[in-house]
Design a protein around this motif. Sequence first.
Motif, mmCIF file in Angstrom:
data_model
loop_
_atom_site.group_PDB
_atom_site.id
_atom_site.type_symbol
_atom_site.label_atom_id
_atom_site.label_comp_id
_atom_site.label_asym_id
_atom_site.label_seq_id
_atom_site.Cartn_x
_atom_site.Cartn_y
_atom_site.Cartn_z
ATOM 1 N N ALA A 144 -6.706 -8.928 81.532
ATOM 2 C CA ALA A 144 -8.542 -9.733 80.890
ATOM 3 C C ALA A 144 -9.091 -8.750 80.973
ATOM 4 N N MET A 145 -9.077 -7.533 80.508
ATOM 5 C CA MET A 145 -9.472 -6.301 81.171
ATOM 6 C C MET A 145 -11.815 -6.518 81.197
ATOM 7 N N PRO A 146 -12.094 -6.197 82.256
ATOM 8 C CA PRO A 146 -13.300 -5.623 82.609
ATOM 9 C C PRO A 146 -14.045 -4.732 82.093
ATOM 10 N N ALA A 161 -9.776 -10.802 77.058
ATOM 11 C CA ALA A 161 -9.651 -12.087 77.290
ATOM 12 C C ALA A 161 -8.248 -12.282 77.827
ATOM 13 N N ASP A 162 -7.982 -12.828 78.403
ATOM 14 C CA ASP A 162 -6.586 -13.247 79.092
ATOM 15 C C ASP A 162 -5.463 -12.865 78.924
ATOM 16 N N TYR A 163 -5.268 -13.368 77.368
ATOM 17 C CA TYR A 163 -4.363 -13.061 76.482
ATOM 18 C C TYR A 163 -3.618 -11.618 76.030
ATOM 19 N N SER A 164 -2.848 -11.576 75.839
ATOM 20 C CA SER A 164 -2.587 -10.709 74.883
ATOM 21 C C SER A 164 -2.510 -10.048 73.329
ATOM 22 N N MET A 165 -3.382 -9.281 72.806
ATOM 23 C CA MET A 165 -4.295 -8.968 72.045
ATOM 24 C C MET A 165 -3.562 -8.603 70.824
ATOM 25 N N ASN A 166 -3.160 -9.076 69.917
ATOM 26 C CA ASN A 166 -1.989 -9.251 68.430
ATOM 27 C C ASN A 166 -2.759 -9.583 67.520
ATOM 28 N N ARG A 167 -3.453 -7.728 67.059
ATOM 29 C CA ARG A 167 -4.743 -7.960 65.813
ATOM 30 C C ARG A 167 -3.790 -6.877 64.802
ATOM 31 N N LEU A 168 -4.053 -7.611 63.486
ATOM 32 C CA LEU A 168 -3.952 -6.460 62.961
ATOM 33 C C LEU A 168 -5.641 -5.852 62.262
ATOM 34 N N LEU A 169 -5.567 -4.672 62.211
ATOM 35 C CA LEU A 169 -6.983 -4.366 61.678
ATOM 36 C C LEU A 169 -6.449 -3.060 60.072
ATOM 37 N N GLN A 170 -6.860 -3.752 58.742
ATOM 38 C CA GLN A 170 -7.101 -3.519 57.647
ATOM 39 C C GLN A 170 -7.881 -2.730 57.403
ATOM 40 N N GLY A 171 -8.492 -1.830 56.509
ATOM 41 C CA GLY A 171 -9.150 -1.006 55.594
ATOM 42 C C GLY A 171 -8.815 -0.248 54.892
ATOM 43 N N ASP A 172 -10.102 -0.089 53.959
ATOM 44 C CA ASP A 172 -9.509 0.629 52.865
ATOM 45 C C ASP A 172 -9.807 2.211 53.488
ATOM 46 N N VAL A 173 -8.849 2.931 52.657
ATOM 47 C CA VAL A 173 -8.799 4.437 52.439
ATOM 48 C C VAL A 173 -10.451 4.904 53.203
#
Length: 685
Positions: A241-243, A277-289
């Motif tokens: 959990a990053m402050p 948060a105190d869980y490890s982030m596992n996120r996909l960031l998608q976006g058009d060019v």
Amino acid sequence: MNALLSPVTKVKGIGAESSADLQSLHIETVRDLLEHFPYRYEDYRVRDLSQAEEGEKITVIGTIYGEPVVRFYGKKKSRISVKIVVDRVVVTANWFNRPFLKNQLQTGREIMVSGKFERSRLQLSVSEHHFMDAAKTKEKEGTIAPVYSTTASISVKQMRRWIRAALDQFGHDIREILPPYLLEKYRLMSREEAIRHIHFPASVEDGKQGRRRLAFEELLLFQLKMQAYHAVNRRSTDGTAMPIPMDKIREFVHSLPFPLTRAQRRVAGDILKDMQADYSMNRLLQGDVGSGKTVVAAIALYAAVCAGYQGALMVPTEILAEQHYATLKDLLTPFHVEIALLSGSATVRQRRDVLAQLQSGMLNIIVGTHALIQEDVYFANLGLVITDEQHRFGVEQRRILREKGLHPDVLFMTATPIPRTLAITAFGDMDVSTIDELPAGRKPVETYWVRHEMLERIFAFIRKEVDKGRQAYVICPLIEESEKLDVQNAIDVHAALNRYFTRAYQIGLMHGRLHPREKEEVMEGFNRGEIQVLVSTTVVEVGVNVPNASVMVIYDADRFGLAQLHQLRGRVGRGEEQSYCILIADPKSEVGRERMRIMTETNDGFEVAQRDLELRGPGDFFGTKQSGLPEFKLADVVQDYRMLEVARQEAAELVENEAFWEAEAYSGLRHYLKEDEFFAGKVRD
């Protein structure tokens, strides 16, 4: 022990030799055999000739009329023809290379024949036949026979016999794994009934319902694993959990030379919430060019640094690494963030110095290629890992970088818009954020498809834009001339443009065989505007950002996939001026022509991606087997996308339901999860 896990040799008719042959089809147990599903059916239902189409494969019953005629061609080839009366219509039935049938084709004998029907000539090329006075034919009449993938040593008929024997012996051992409420809610067959019907349907509808039940089960089980993985990961407190000091983040955002779009603010908020948060982030960031993913990555990296952690950004190519390094340096250096670049072209001394600073904690952020995952790369306190164009890295490569820290947060980025069905399938264990809005002031790129004979006009158009002070890309599929492919190559095009412009403008040449330092010099020259026209292979496909470039010309555009064409088009239209993409192509196939039409019809990367998926299918969409796409036996994520959505929703509700982890009704689904090592010890019997 579950009887279905018995060796396949327990099935009557399958001995040691046949078992060895079946292993090449990954069939070792009775369950494997029963789950070797047909990919199509032979329809032996008798048809009315008046309803048969030209070239259609049909089955009819008729009476032999007249003597058979045999003709020989060469030593071994022959054709035997006989007239058959079908529904008062005389049809000629032809068998090839089967002269021995002559004595069996007796006048007045009733026969059932299957084959390709030539309506215009009232002829049938027979692939199978059965005499109606033979006992076995009575079983065949009116049936729909399965067709399976087999090997040279196993015939389809053998496979049918073995699967029928397996069903007779072990059919009653097939256990239901879906809870009763799902069977009732979606009107699904039982598992045993579905397996019997998919192999030997009494009707087309029975076969469809069998497939529907089993395809839904397949998608549900896959989604269940994804959702359960996600839930277990979220429930664990292994993350950090990053402050994060939000006042510093706001100060950084206000310092940017442009306002964030609503979409950028939304996804940045999602990411920062995960990091706190105190869980490890596992996120996909998608976006058009051009949607602005890099600045969102910069916010996340700065947040990690402000919280006392290091950040790493891994990208697939050196050009992209240099581009990101320059961008992050411009944005973050004023905030006293130490950034370094690590790539394969670094000298031994440069590499040693960077690694020492990284390990000591003097460096806050490292940008690099796969050089980041080599064994001698150590971090002092890695808290955030960002992988750009993540589908180009294998699962193993991404895992190694993640393990360089103690449960760091992980953000995957891609500029290849992924259709929702594939995002659910390939990235179901991740949270997905989408930047679905382009920065203000961006004008859509005008796209045109032209033939090769218009080359002079295209060169004139490039000159017109360059005269205005703009720059242009000219993309070619090959570096040098190839005898195998008749496509324009970069070296020849570079020479042609030099002749056309008669040294009035600087024409650059970029391709993968250049030394890294030469590539860097060419790109720096183009970035500074010293090179007006850049002839290149697809090394500029991703990440290169020159806002002054307003023209993208792509030679032999039909040789590229839609996703690649859209990426290349995204290199222009990054400034305030109107930009253009010109596709030069003379496609020979309908698929090639359709690609060109799609590119001229839409600038929306998500629509392009969806159409690309429909054209190519899910297996080829990412262009790599490392993408994590599962290989389903029955389900098709393109055709069954509604079923996939339902399966995902049901799986998400199941794992959130406490009863799922305890009640007997869900034991079959829990048993499936326990087959995965990740869930061993986490799921009750």
